[in-house]
Design an enzyme around this catalytic site. Structure first.
Site, short mmCIF file in Angstrom:
data_model
loop_
_atom_site.label_atom_id
_atom_site.label_comp_id
_atom_site.label_asym_id
_atom_site.label_seq_id
_atom_site.Cartn_x
_atom_site.Cartn_y
_atom_site.Cartn_z
N ARG A 212 -2.59 -11.13 8.32
CA ARG A 212 -2.18 -10.23 7.34
C ARG A 212 -2.27 -8.98 8.09
O ARG A 212 -1.06 -8.19 8.43
CB ARG A 212 -3.28 -10.14 6.06
N ASP A 213 -3.54 -8.29 7.94
CA ASP A 213 -3.09 -6.99 8.74
C ASP A 213 -2.56 -7.01 10.05
O ASP A 213 -1.92 -5.81 10.41
CB ASP A 213 -4.75 -6.34 8.89
N HIS B 40 -14.44 -2.81 8.53
CA HIS B 40 -13.21 -3.05 8.65
C HIS B 40 -12.57 -1.96 9.53
O HIS B 40 -11.98 -0.94 9.03
CB HIS B 40 -12.35 -3.12 7.41
N CYS C 48 -1.08 -0.38 9.79
CA CYS C 48 -0.60 -0.13 8.37
C CYS C 48 0.66 0.81 8.47
O CYS C 48 0.38 1.89 9.09
CB CYS C 48 -1.53 0.40 7.34
N ASN D 226 -6.66 -3.64 14.43
CA ASN D 226 -7.98 -4.04 14.17
C ASN D 226 -8.88 -3.97 15.42
O ASN D 226 -8.29 -4.51 16.59
CB ASN D 226 -8.25 -5.12 13.23
P1 HMG Z 1 5.68 1.10 -6.94
O1 HMG Z 1 6.83 1.31 -6.62
O2 HMG Z 1 4.77 2.01 -7.69
O3 HMG Z 1 5.44 -0.03 -8.21
O4 HMG Z 1 4.87 0.23 -5.74
P2 HMG Z 1 6.44 -0.58 -9.48
O5 HMG Z 1 5.31 -1.05 -10.11
O6 HMG Z 1 7.01 0.71 -9.88
O7 HMG Z 1 7.41 -1.47 -9.01
C1 HMG Z 1 8.34 -1.08 -8.01
C2 HMG Z 1 9.12 -2.44 -7.41
O8 HMG Z 1 8.19 -3.07 -6.62
C3 HMG Z 1 9.76 -3.26 -8.34
O9 HMG Z 1 10.63 -4.03 -7.90
C4 HMG Z 1 8.34 -4.44 -8.68
O10 HMG Z 1 9.05 -5.37 -9.16
C5 HMG Z 1 8.09 -4.61 -7.29
P3 HMG Z 1 12.24 -3.65 -8.10
O11 HMG Z 1 12.30 -3.42 -9.52
O12 HMG Z 1 12.42 -2.09 -7.54
O13 HMG Z 1 12.98 -4.49 -7.45
N1 HMG Z 1 6.61 -4.84 -7.19
C6 HMG Z 1 6.14 -6.02 -6.41
N2 HMG Z 1 6.72 -6.87 -6.09
C7 HMG Z 1 5.80 -7.94 -5.44
N3 HMG Z 1 4.57 -8.01 -5.61
C8 HMG Z 1 3.99 -7.00 -6.23
C9 HMG Z 1 4.63 -5.91 -6.69
N4 HMG Z 1 4.44 -5.10 -7.43
C10 HMG Z 1 5.51 -4.29 -7.85
N5 HMG Z 1 2.74 -7.03 -6.36
C11 HMG Z 1 3.06 -1.15 -4.98
C12 HMG Z 1 3.42 0.23 -5.75
C13 HMG Z 1 1.41 -1.27 -4.92
C14 HMG Z 1 3.71 -2.40 -5.56
C15 HMG Z 1 3.78 -0.72 -3.74
O14 HMG Z 1 3.40 0.50 -3.19
C16 HMG Z 1 3.00 -1.80 -2.44
O15 HMG Z 1 3.60 -2.97 -2.54
N6 HMG Z 1 2.48 -1.36 -1.67
C17 HMG Z 1 1.93 -2.30 -0.62
C18 HMG Z 1 1.23 -1.36 0.40
C19 HMG Z 1 0.62 -2.41 1.57
O16 HMG Z 1 0.56 -3.53 1.34
N7 HMG Z 1 -0.09 -1.82 2.36
C20 HMG Z 1 -0.74 -2.54 3.37
C21 HMG Z 1 -1.89 -3.20 3.02
S1 HMG Z 1 -3.30 -2.01 2.81
C22 HMG Z 1 -3.96 -1.74 4.45
O17 HMG Z 1 -3.43 -2.35 5.41
C23 HMG Z 1 -5.19 -1.08 4.67
C24 HMG Z 1 -6.49 -2.21 4.86
O18 HMG Z 1 -6.20 -3.23 5.95
C25 HMG Z 1 -7.87 -1.74 4.83
C26 HMG Z 1 -7.60 -0.61 5.92
O19 HMG Z 1 -7.30 -0.70 7.14
O20 HMG Z 1 -8.12 0.55 5.51
C27 HMG Z 1 -6.58 -3.26 3.43
MG MG Z 2 -6.60 -2.72 7.78
#
Ligand code: HMG
Ligand code: MG
Length: 302
Positions: free
Chosen positions: A13-14, A205, A238, A247
């Site tokens: 994933r990450d 993490h 990310c 990582n």
């Molecule tokens: P948004 O634009 O605010 O959401 O995004 P929305 O509810 O307004 O929806 C916008 C569009 O996204 C719509 O589609 C929804 O259907 C769709 P459209 O009508 O435009 O075609 N949508 C989704 N599609 C699939 N699955 C879903 C979903 N939700 C809405 N669950 C949202 C908000 C959170 C969805 C967006 O910003 C997003 O997906 N962000 C993901 C960010 C991400 O994955 N980042 C990486 C992971 S975090 C990380 O790496 C850190 C970590 O490793 C720890 C660390 O290292 O610190 C965990």
């Molecule tokens: Mg991470």
């Protein structure tokens, strides 16, 4: 420190979410199978997030369904909201992870809402997970610094950790998303968070951007933390954390732990093979020191 440590492998994933070269479903499944075969049991295999935000995680449902046939593993997936939860459950998820931030800037960039709004989004996910008997892990990003807001105070992390814990997360993973932490700060943070969440329920993490991750893990272990997130090959990053690299590498963690007399149950040649194969698929050699050293040794026929 001769007791056991639990490793959460986040490479599929990450590790892959920030790669330019997309990795297809069959190759992601094969990567996870190889990691399992190497003795890594807890593996984060995908994310049910917006395909526009993270196209690399598209088809995580197929990956989860594909790996669910393999026995002996606990497979985690990220869910940012109820929509993600529903899709994850439809694909058979038994453990999901919600992800918040300790800083407002990263929260906004990563999930398009404030920290408080993200917690509101998680509440129905937590309630449904409880009713469904699904375990929920809670991530907090930017625990030692934010690419947008700069310094992050330990109290900000403590507050989010307590909220996620009170909501019912079984484990809180503290993310040094941009890898800026140093050992004394990691130690101070773990001590502070452990005032609200039991140390045994905290995970570290740490991204390795500044080469501090192993030292930070060691400092955290001295405080009593025993859960480590890592990614094979030191993959990771990310797209919403500019400048951040991977990582801490699983092979570097395993080498350190085994050297300390802590059995990990991980088979290093198997892990190295998994790392080398995913590196071949994404078209660049692993960044981890242990993989580099062992590959060089192999090439030299030693
Ligand atoms: P948004 O634009 O605010 O959401 O995004 P929305 O509810 O307004 O929806 C916008 C569009 O996204 C719509 O589609 C929804 O259907 C769709 P459209 O009508 O435009 O075609 N949508 C989704 N599609 C699939 N699955 C879903 C979903 N939700 C809405 N669950 C949202 C908000 C959170 C969805 C967006 O910003 C997003 O997906 N962000 C993901 C960010 C991400 O994955 N980042 C990486 C992971 S975090 C990380 O790496 C850190 C970590 O490793 C720890 C660390 O290292 O610190 C965990
Ligand atoms: Mg991470």
């Amino acid at each position: 420190m001769s007791d056991s440590v639990r490793i959460v492998e986040v490479g599929p994933r990450d590790g892959l979410q920030n790669e330019k070269t997309p990795v297809g479903v069959a190759d992601r499944i094969a990567f996870i199978k190889a990691l399992l075969g190497a003795g890594l049991h807890t593996i984060e295999v995908g994310a049910f997030v917006s395909p526009k935000a993270i196209p690399q995680m598209v088809n995580s449902d197929q990956v989860l369904r594909g790996v669910s046939q393999f026995g002996g593993g606990e497979f985690h997936v990220l869910v940012p909201n109820e929509k993600g939860y529903e899709a994850a459950r439809a694909a058979g998820a038994r453990v999901v992870a919600v992800f918040a931030s300790a800083s407002e800037g990263f929260s906004r960039a990563n999930i398009n809402c404030s920290v408080a709004e993200s917690i509101e989004r998680f509440k129905p996910v937590m309630a449904r997970a409880k009713a469904d008997g699904i375990k929920v892990r809670g991530y907090i990003s930017c625990v030692l610094g934010c690419p947008y807001d700069g310094e992050v105070k330990p109290q900000a992390v403590v507050d989010v950790a307590k909220t996620l814990w009170d909501l019912g997360c079984y484990e809180i993973s503290l993310g040094d998303t941009i890898g800026v932490g140093t050992p004394a700060k990691a130690r101070q943070l773990l001590r502070a968070v452990a005032g609200q969440v039991p140390m045994e329920n905290l995970a570290m993490h740490f991204h390795d951007t500044y080469g501090q991750a192993l030292a930070n893990l060691y400092a955290g272990m001295e405080e009593g933390a025993r859960v480590i997130d890592s990614a094979a090959g030191g993959l990771g990053g990310c797209p919403f954390a500019p400048g951040a690299t991977g990582n801490v590498a699983t092979e570097d963690v395993v080498y350190m732990l085994e050297g300390m007399g802590i059995a990990t149950g991980v088979d290093m040649p198997g892990l190295l093979a998994a790392t080398n194969e995913i590196s071949r698929l994404i078209g660049r050699p692993p960044v981890s020191r242990v993989a580099s050293a062992m590959n060089a040794k192999k090439r030299a026929g030693k």
